[in-house]
Design an enzyme around this catalytic site. Structure first.
Site, PDB file in Angstrom:
ATOM      1  N   ASN D 159       3.913  34.726 -28.612  1.00  0.00           N
ATOM      2  CA  ASN D 159       3.998  33.504 -27.806  1.00  0.00           C
ATOM      3  C   ASN D 159       4.204  33.849 -26.328  1.00  0.00           C
ATOM      4  OD1 ASN D 159       4.465  30.473 -27.609  1.00  0.00           O
ATOM      5  ND2 ASN D 159       6.355  31.261 -26.659  1.00  0.00           N
ATOM      6  N   GLU D 160       3.384  33.303 -25.470  1.00  0.00           N
ATOM      7  CA  GLU D 160       3.515  33.448 -24.022  1.00  0.00           C
ATOM      8  C   GLU D 160       3.898  34.868 -23.588  1.00  0.00           C
ATOM      9  OE1 GLU D 160       5.789  30.226 -22.289  1.00  0.00           O
ATOM     10  OE2 GLU D 160       4.560  28.712 -23.278  1.00  0.00           O
ATOM     11  N   PRO D 161       3.030  35.834 -23.904  1.00  0.00           N
ATOM     12  CA  PRO D 161       3.341  37.218 -23.522  1.00  0.00           C
ATOM     13  C   PRO D 161       3.308  37.418 -22.007  1.00  0.00           C
ATOM     14  CG  PRO D 161       1.099  37.064 -24.319  1.00  0.00           C
ATOM     15  CD  PRO D 161       1.715  35.719 -24.559  1.00  0.00           C
ATOM     16  N   VAL D 195      -2.261  32.980 -26.002  1.00  0.00           N
ATOM     17  CA  VAL D 195      -1.080  32.114 -26.092  1.00  0.00           C
ATOM     18  C   VAL D 195      -0.281  32.072 -24.790  1.00  0.00           C
ATOM     19  CG1 VAL D 195       0.577  31.396 -27.842  1.00  0.00           C
ATOM     20  CG2 VAL D 195      -0.826  33.394 -28.269  1.00  0.00           C
ATOM     21  N   HIS D 225      -1.078  27.361 -23.198  1.00  0.00           N
ATOM     22  CA  HIS D 225      -0.129  26.254 -23.107  1.00  0.00           C
ATOM     23  C   HIS D 225      -0.284  25.528 -21.785  1.00  0.00           C
ATOM     24  CE1 HIS D 225       2.626  28.602 -26.102  1.00  0.00           C
ATOM     25  NE2 HIS D 225       1.517  28.171 -26.647  1.00  0.00           N
TER      26      HIS D 225
END
Lengths: 500, 500, 500, 500
Positions: D159-161, D195, D225
């Site tokens: 998630n959101e790397p 992501v 996102h």
């Protein structure tokens, strides 16, 4: 040879405290749906009055926080989860037996923790802040639920301070007790301790009693724990023990009462066994067996003579002290296994919850109780088959004073093929988690076998034969019956194909 | 001596129509809460596709009324209750097998009625008005539920016109059929008759078939009824009979098919047995017995070879043909007794609802069926004990082709002390109406005994022994099992107190 | 001009008997699922104490039968349905207000009947058998439900003997009363009569009182009925009337009390109005309107000053006196329409069920009541718009003694677009029966509009403005509020987008 | 001035992906009863297809453990909780959108964590062990739920790397992706990434795309996102932001599609916005407001043109990223607030879930959609009142092609006093936790106002006026109506007290 026993028509009050309290996994787990599902089952069929679990002040319940105001750390109390938990207890008509512990992150004085879920066991960094936490929490509960309700909730200070649950000394425990009990005296809850397990019992009890008396501390009840097994032997993921006779626990109760008797101020206080079980680890298979059902029955039959409560540890396998359970059956403490499967010992409590208020007869395998127009007989036959062959059957021929010309005897049987879901689960291949079909099979497999027969008055008595096989448990209920057969004009028994 | 049987690995399709349709008390009773409670149980556990009851056009359903307009009587159709009834059927995923009858007050040509609830059995005063009633009702149903749904509902014209249900002649019945079947042909529902019971069967069938063929009338299926008892003998409030062998019904089916075979247009039509049971009266105790459970099993095991459905008369004791039932058990037709108590024969249907799609073996006491990875065995042993002693046990040793190294055998037993609420009710004194405690006892007493054991592959087979006692019924389900025991590090069987 | 009213801080007890009893369709309908569905709604939201319906002894309840024994007709009592009905009443915490009637088929002395469901109105062929029926029924109820419970159920003898409900004379009614009241005196239920409607009231009351006094008959309460409309005018399937002022009913109550006052033995007896409504026919649209909600509110606001109960006729449109209802809305008596749709007048009872115990203010459009820390204000404004234009709004400015610095006012509104399912049903095209989507729309359309605002203490008072539009009904509830806003660190009202 | 718009009879498909997926608190919270309660509400009224939350591999779900065997640490996989979570998802007909993360304790390479619940954000200490964890988990799911089911569950890697969720570098993320995507390719789940949230979007997307192409890695969809607010400004326990126009998100979608378009292999892949909302913090009041309901409506009206899903973050306030919520309303992400209170934006999704499949008209405040015989119009009017006065009303006069002579318009309104529980909660004093009475008030306060009126065809059109006030949201549903009024013999509108 069967024992022939004539039951008297009257007896003495049956001191039956089986449903006073039950144990629970840490309170944070009470947020889980599975926990509530199990609680619902337990309350519908057994109906305990109180529930006791660790972790009221652990961080997952979220009560104690600190915020920064003007550069200072200030206590912030968050009751979002506590209120949700207590709400769901009350919805299921069960009340908290409050255990004050363990130490919130922000109040800890060290790093010692216990269990997979890391309950911090250190004394508070500030006893004043601890006392404020206790006081604020109780005040909040009274504000939300009313004093009339909340003062009926007993309060215990910490858990088993005589072993690894408490990283402090005995004196530090006494200090904690003093800070906790004094402050919360503001409201008149009953408060007690020292919540010890059976290590150095006498030393702790005497020291605690003397400390309370000398310092004139509030002490409304005495509490301790009882487990009845020997040293743990780890084998892979399981732990096995020697299992003592159930009378071992009865002896512990007597000994405790004897010590209490030495202190006039304490002699007549209530004695609460706030935890008991055979094994004290949640990975010991005995908990899941029909042996356990019979073994615990023996304890329930007599413990009320000495203790005001004995809280089975625990009602549900929703429990994480040794990590998340790895399989449907795993030797957990619960009366109810994961997926809402009732274990054999569930029925022990169910049967005692149904016992009569008057005790007519009791031996090591049987009690006969009655209410006004109803008998309840509970029989058990535990035998540690790990030591060899199954034990012999216990056979009885009872003569029971009649309560009417005709009666029905309803017999419920636990053992062997009945109410033995552990065996069915084994027959299913011991699956780790259950699918729907397996759940359905196990749900049916977890109910006792119920059968019934007619009884007739013979010279003032009913004759009841009962054979209790090894590691079986029975409940026999006798209810008077009015026979309407004569009102059925044209009734011919033959035409009912063998109806009796 | 036990019969030793080796079951083949493959068989033929099992023609199992046990759940196609079930009978119901008159449709007006479908407004009752108790009726719906029973329907819910039946659908959850058996799940019938269709339901058939009398009284669609009786005055309590309220469809046909007349109002005065300008001094003339005009038909007024009121579907308030019909819609409520059909809504609740669909909610429980069951569909009506529509039976057109009996005669509304305003259309009757005479005073003959049948039953306590006075269904009028006379021909219509106007066949045109009757046809309009049929057509309007079907059109309304299509309007409300959609044609796609409604055309799957079969339509039968009247009920048992060969006896007291019809005050007219055979010719008048044919006329009614013609008016009914023609008009409603507008929408493509399947229509059939002649719905006779087993009196003058051949005469009625041939006359009806020939009439339909000659007049080119719609005929989509043939329907008749089968009861398998002798003359009624009234004794007080009960009626008793001689009970024929279940093969009596099989023979009736064969005979019907033989008559049909004489007419090429009819030979291959579906044959619906829209009512069957042993006794045809709702005050005959046989319905409530475990004998009935075993007896009906024999019929269900074979009837599908000859008939496309056989609708058990009826699913529930909510029924008033012989007046309001006088007691909890009274010999009613239902699979479910009053107060939602399941009778033994309920489980016969439940077991057949669970049968496999493939038939591997069948004799007079046993069928062995399978689906892909699952066996279902049903065994029964009926014996009319009224004629003397209980019959002998039926013993089997089955060799069943393995479907895996290990399997579980789940056995469900009906008979004797199990799933025999009639006996428990007798033990309770045969109360007229039940209180809560009695209901609870009977509810538990009405479930089959379920036990389970492990099976292991031995040279490609599982060995299963089965003893079927007199008037017992069994279902054995075999499911393959993957054994995870090896994944339990530290597992010692001894420590599980006799776990196998 | 708004009326400015200062409400006093204390008042007098509010004699509010709105929930003492409610009427029901004939008891046989209590077997229906739809009836029970409605009862559940009514009890959850209003919670009546008693329920009263006709037909206890009618044949569909099935109590009185005769069987032949040795050539003689013998009474047979069947309580299967009665027990089921009473069980479901008690399950919903409502008790029967028993009305003894009408005449069972086997006891009738003539053919006169009343209603679509043909209640037989003739005197018994044998007064002894009638008395035995009454006695046996009450004895059965005591046997099943216990005397402690059953003696709280009032018993009324017959229904409206002064009109077509009774085919006998006044003297014959007195005879029936004597046989009924004497016999059942065996158990100490409260018994009363003469259950008349408002025809020849004075003549009947005086004659009945004098008869009871002279013959020393039991009389525990006086009962009568009140309807407040003029002559019925039939138009097609509907009946319309002139509707009198609600004070018409208040006057009737006063008159009844005045007549009672002339008899010292009777003057202080409870007066139960065992039926009341505006129209006395179940096909009069007024029952379904918001006018009715406001109109009945006026009656409920004052009737308790004169009567110990006033039982709204009826709780549900499950009702068949004029045949099976022909459409979802049809002018039925019910608080709840078919398909569980709450009518506007449902909320009148719901609001009065929530009224406070103390009455602070009352006028023709408003009551202000309170409990300890809670006000409930109910306002209404009925106006017979059939006579012309809507009536003017009623405007109030209330000064209400403060019960805290801050409070919340919760307003519930019935009228116009709110809680007016009759209008929504009309907008849906007046469908005869409802489909699922229509039900869902109507279900939402039947709830009052709820809004809320803050109130603040201004010099010891809250200021509340209320405008009641024509044929609207309001309930305003005021609850004290503790404002926690200050505990929200960082709370900036602007950032909440207009939060107040 | 009202806008007058003539709606065309036909349009184009409405690309409405509002219900494809929704966000959730970390998966461990899915064990909570309150979580499941909210999920039930959301599924009954909105019915999302997928659900996505963090924490699949976090230690509270308990999957990855190590045991010692012969002195070596060996992976042990425990699926007890995962199975329970997925079971409850499937029970509510929702499927997991699997997000692989975060790092189990035993596989972590560092101490960096995120959130109150301390998700470990470090790369695995062994990529092989990580890959085995992924593979074993997916294999288990297939074993339990079947491949046919499981392959429909999309899989996202981490998630959101691009921010603090990943303690590694971009290259390390690519390595993680490679290990995750390759291994799990064994089964044909759809896999995607990267992501990211909206920081360095272009850099990350291009690098990721090029990496996948060059290394021929599986990539079945692109995910990112979108949040539409400016820098967070903390004030006490709240965080406030500037809120951008909803078109900001639309622009982000367009930009993403533009970047994708540069890579032929990627141009036509599905684009999943696996998180979106206005504010990205769970303590921002905007989430609880009616402004949010209108604001999100604008996004839902158009986002489907560019993205295949946009998953609202999150369905429930059962959420702990910023610690246990401190009060009933607190600015959490949920569609549902604690205690099952629906927030205004809940209805935005409910309304779009009900939209028609065909889009007839769309502007910045309104869409008009239809299905065969049904219109659904959704209108909104968001305005950031924090900057000053309320915005002006939006007024419409719509001419809508008739679908029948008569219709019903059902209007549901959110805003002001309706469906605005935040305001009611404020009126109640902003209580931290709710008691039963407060819950009941808020439950009623959270439903939209529903009203309805008749529409009539005027020259082929219905005329509908709509005024949308500032920060209000409307749904208008138009259904054709068949008017049965003429079938009511004797119907006189006047007698219905103003019925229209």
């Amino acid at each position: 040879m069967a024992r022939e026993i004539t039951i008297p028509a009257a007896g003495k009050p049956f001191k039956n405290n089986a449903t006073f309290c039950v144990g629970s996994g840490r309170l944070g787990l009470a947020l889980q749906k599975e926990y509530i599902d199990h609680l619902k089952i337990v309350q519908e069929r057994i109906h305990f009055k109180y529930i006791r679990g660790h972790g009221l002040f652990c961080d997952d319940v979220g009560i104690y926080r600190e915020t920064e105001e003007d550069g200072k750390h200030v206590a912030y109390y968050n009751f979002t989860y506590l209120d949700r938990i207590i709400d769901s207890f009350l919805e299921h008509d069960i009340r908290p037996f409050l255990e004050l512990g363990f130490m919130p992150e922000k109040l800890k004085s060290g790093e010692q923790t216990i269990f997979y879920w890391k309950g911090n066991t250190t004394p508070p960094v500030s006893y004043e802040k601890w006392a404020e936490l206790v006081e604020t929490t109780l005040a909040h509960l009274i504000d939300r639920y009313g004093a009339e309700e909340v003062i009926t909730w007993p309060v215990e200070v910490w858990n088993e301070p005589n072993i690894a649950f408490w990283a402090g000394t005995m004196e530090e425990y006494f200090k904690l007790y003093e800070y906790s009990a004094k402050r919360e005296r503001v409201d008149p809850n009953k408060v007690g301790g020292p919540v010890i397990c059976g290590i150095e019992t006498e030393k702790w009890l005497r020291a605690f009693f003397e400390h309370c008396i000398e310092n004139n501390l509030p002490l409304d009840f005495v509490s301790r724990h009882c487990y009845t097994v020997g040293k743990p032997v780890r084998k892979g993921q399981f732990i096995y023990h020697e299992i003592f006779s159930p009378t071992y626990m009865i002896e512990e109760l007597k000994e405790t009462r004897k010590i209490m008797a030495d202190y006039p101020q304490i002699a007549n206080l209530p004695l609460h066994i706030t935890e008991f079980n055979s094994s004290y680890v949640p990975v010991c298979p005995v908990h899941d067996t029909t042996f356990q059902a019979a073994y615990i029955a023996r304890i329930l039959s007599e413990a009320g003579e000495y203790a005001d409560s004995y809280s089975y540890w625990t009602f549900s396998d929703v429990f994480e002290e040794y990590d998340v359970p790895r399989s449907a059956f795993h030797g957990g403490f619960g009366l109810v296994a994961l997926n809402s499967i009732k274990k054999p010992v569930f029925h022990t409590f169910e049967f005692f919850a149904n016992a009569g208020k008057e005790l007519l007869y009791r031996d090591e395998n049987l009690i006969v109780t009655r209410d006004d127009k109803r008998y309840v007989i509970i029989g058990w036959n535990y035998h540690d088959t790990r030591k060899g062959e199954p034990g012999p059957d216990k056979e009885y021929v009872l003569s029971i004073p009649s309560i009417g010309q005709q009666a029905i005897l309803i017999k419920k049987q636990v053992g062997g093929n009945y109410a033995n879901p552990l065996q069915t689960w084994s027959n299913l291949g011991k699956p780790r988690t259950l699918n729907k079909e397996q759940r359905k099979i196990l749900m049916a497999a977890s109910e006792p076998l119920q059968t019934d027969v007619k009884l007739f008055d013979e010279k003032g008595f009913y004759k009841v034969k009962l054979t209790i096989q090894c590691n079986h448990l029975y409940m026999l209920e006798i209810l008077p019956v009015k026979d309407f057969t004569d009102t059925y004009d044209g009734f011919e028994p033959d035409e009912f194909f063998g109806l009796e």
